[in-house]
Write an enzyme that holds these catalytic residues in place. Structure first.
Site, PDB file in Angstrom:
ATOM      1  N   GLU A 198       9.258  -1.780 -25.654  1.00 53.74           N
ATOM      2  CA  GLU A 198       8.449  -2.041 -24.459  1.00 53.74           C
ATOM      3  C   GLU A 198       7.128  -1.282 -24.536  1.00 53.74           C
ATOM      4  OE1 GLU A 198       9.458  -0.236 -20.574  1.00 53.74           O
ATOM      5  OE2 GLU A 198       9.493  -2.281 -19.813  1.00 53.74           O
ATOM      6  N   TYR A 258       1.196  -5.876 -19.923  1.00 58.44           N
ATOM      7  CA  TYR A 258       2.611  -5.534 -20.171  1.00 58.44           C
ATOM      8  C   TYR A 258       3.142  -6.374 -21.320  1.00 58.44           C
ATOM      9  CZ  TYR A 258       7.618  -5.098 -19.668  1.00 58.44           C
ATOM     10  OH  TYR A 258       8.950  -4.855 -19.927  1.00 58.44           O
TER      11      TYR A 258
END
Ligand code: ADP
Ligand code: MG
Length: 397
Positions: free
Chosen positions: A207, A119
């Site tokens: 993101e 992530y």
């Protein structure tokens, strides 16, 4: 302003980031054609909506049902079939709310051999006034659960604005992501590219979930979610062109035409307030007295009668609104201007729900007089507490 995954990937690619090849499609035939442009033998069909959680999402109708908005296909014909199931269908994910979002575009891309899912995001950390990289070894579709259950697995690396990005920052991120060897080098390079994209394009959020390590030992951007700072859009006409109005709330589009700060919410009390802070406390006090606001709306400091009229119309056009609270503190804004705007709007669109008006400050007497002489059925209130209690009572009985 948000953009689609495929647009974000094209943008990141222009900064040199490693992104898989793919093509966007509006029809099943276009999807099949896009698949034929790729080598295969594995393709991924991805619903393009401005919300994450597509992989674990559910479609409202059709055979696609439980299978979600990200599907692996083994042939171009299968790509076409999945595209047909997704296009025009409504996808409900954790981020769309129960109403879901209609899929109008899909993205077909090369299937990747995934060894690890990581992530990574970049955002502006308001507490430290710095650009922050947030990363975790536990990337993929359950990052929300990781943040809740094992927050220690999420790392933050801040960038000193005076120094900007340096390889040292990239190495810190690589260490947090437990990368070694050549992957550290790749990470340092990629983080530099992403940082540059973030700053140059005035992003509010970038993101990448997941950022993957392929079986072949390469870092790859597999998903990309990008949002931009609306206040900076004027210097990015190329980005403004990527806006997809079908993804936005109609009321918010209308509000943006009048430069109103408006955000649609789920409750039933419409609010018209001047000043963001007062708007926030108005929402708080409505909740305190047991109801929910239908929107956040800041008409601004020096709004004109036209702007107030537009704002009032947007609120009354929302079928969820069962009552309206106008809460104005006249500083630069004059109470009589607000009163005239409200009355003009009511004359035009009518008033089918209770309306509580609380005015205070500049020209308050003039404002109150305009309202009382208008003959409209307005419930006057003296202060914020009184106003909130009156509107909640009027709506809930
Ligand atoms: P979302 O975050 O909206 O669920 P993602 O793009 O992150 O959508 O896709 C969800 C999952 O699907 C990823 O975590 C990954 O496991 C898989 N996936 C996505 N794109 C590809 C791809 N090109 N090749 C292989 N698997 C993929
Ligand atoms: Mg994702």
């Amino acid at each position: 302003m948000n953009i689609h995954e495929y647009q974000a990937k094209t943008l990141l690619k222009s900064f040199g980031a490693p992104v898989a090849d793919g093509g966007v499609a509006m029809t099943p035939a276009e999807a099949e054609a896009a698949a034929k442009n790729l080598p295969g033998p594995l393709w991924v069909v991805k619903a393009q909506i401005h919300a994450g959680g597509r992989g674990k999402g559910k479609f409202k109708e059709s055979e696609a049902g439980e299978k979600g908005g990200v599907r692996l296909a083994k042939s171009a014909a299968e790509v076409r079939e999945f595209a047909a199931q997704m296009l025009g269908n409504t996808l409900v994910t954790k981020q769309t709310g129960p109403a879901g979002k209609q899929v109008n575009r899909i993205y077909v891309e090369d299937g990747a051999d995934i060894a690890r899912e990581l992530y990574l995001s970049i955002l502006v950390d308001r507490a430290t006034s710095r650009v922050a990289f947030v990363c975790s070894t536990e990337g993929g579709m359950d990052i929300e659960a990781v943040a809740e259950e094992t927050p220690e697995k999420i790392h933050t690396v801040l960038v000193d604005p005076a120094a900007g990005y340096s390889p040292y920052v990239g190495r810190k991120i690589a260490a947090a992501l437990e990368l070694d060897g050549d992957l550290v080098k790749q990470c340092v390079k990629l983080m530099g590219q992403l940082y540059k994209a973030f700053v140059e394009k005035d992003m509010a959020l970038l993101e990448i979930n997941p950022l993957i390590v392929t079986e072949g030992g390469n870092l790859h951007v597999l998903d990309a979610k990008v949002g931009f700072d609306n206040n900076a859009m004027y210097r990015h006409p190329d980005i403004a062109e990527l806006r997809d109005l079908t993804e936005e709330d109609e009321k918010e589009i209308e509000a943006s035409k009048y430069d109103l700060a408006y955000i649609a919410l789920e409750g039933d009390i419409g609010c018209m307030v001047n000043g963001a802070g007062l708007a926030m406390s108005t929402m708080d006090i409505i909740k305190l007295y047991g109801a929910e606001p239908a929107n956040f709306l800041d008409v601004g400091g020096g709004a004109s009668k036209e702007k107030v009229t537009a704002a009032f119309k947007i609120i009354t056009a929302d079928p969820n609104v069962k009552g309206i609270l106008v809460n104005i503190f006249g500083g630069i804004m004059k109470c009589d201007v607000i009163a005239e705007g409200v009355i003009a709007a009511v004359r035009e669109v009518g008033l089918k729900v209770p309306l509580v008006v609380r005015l205070e400050g500049t020209n308050v007497e003039k404002g109150k007089k305009i309202i009382s002489e208008s003959g409209l059925d307005v419930i006057p209130a003296d202060d914020l507490d009184d106003a909130a209690q009156k509107i909640v009572k009027a709506v809930k009985g």
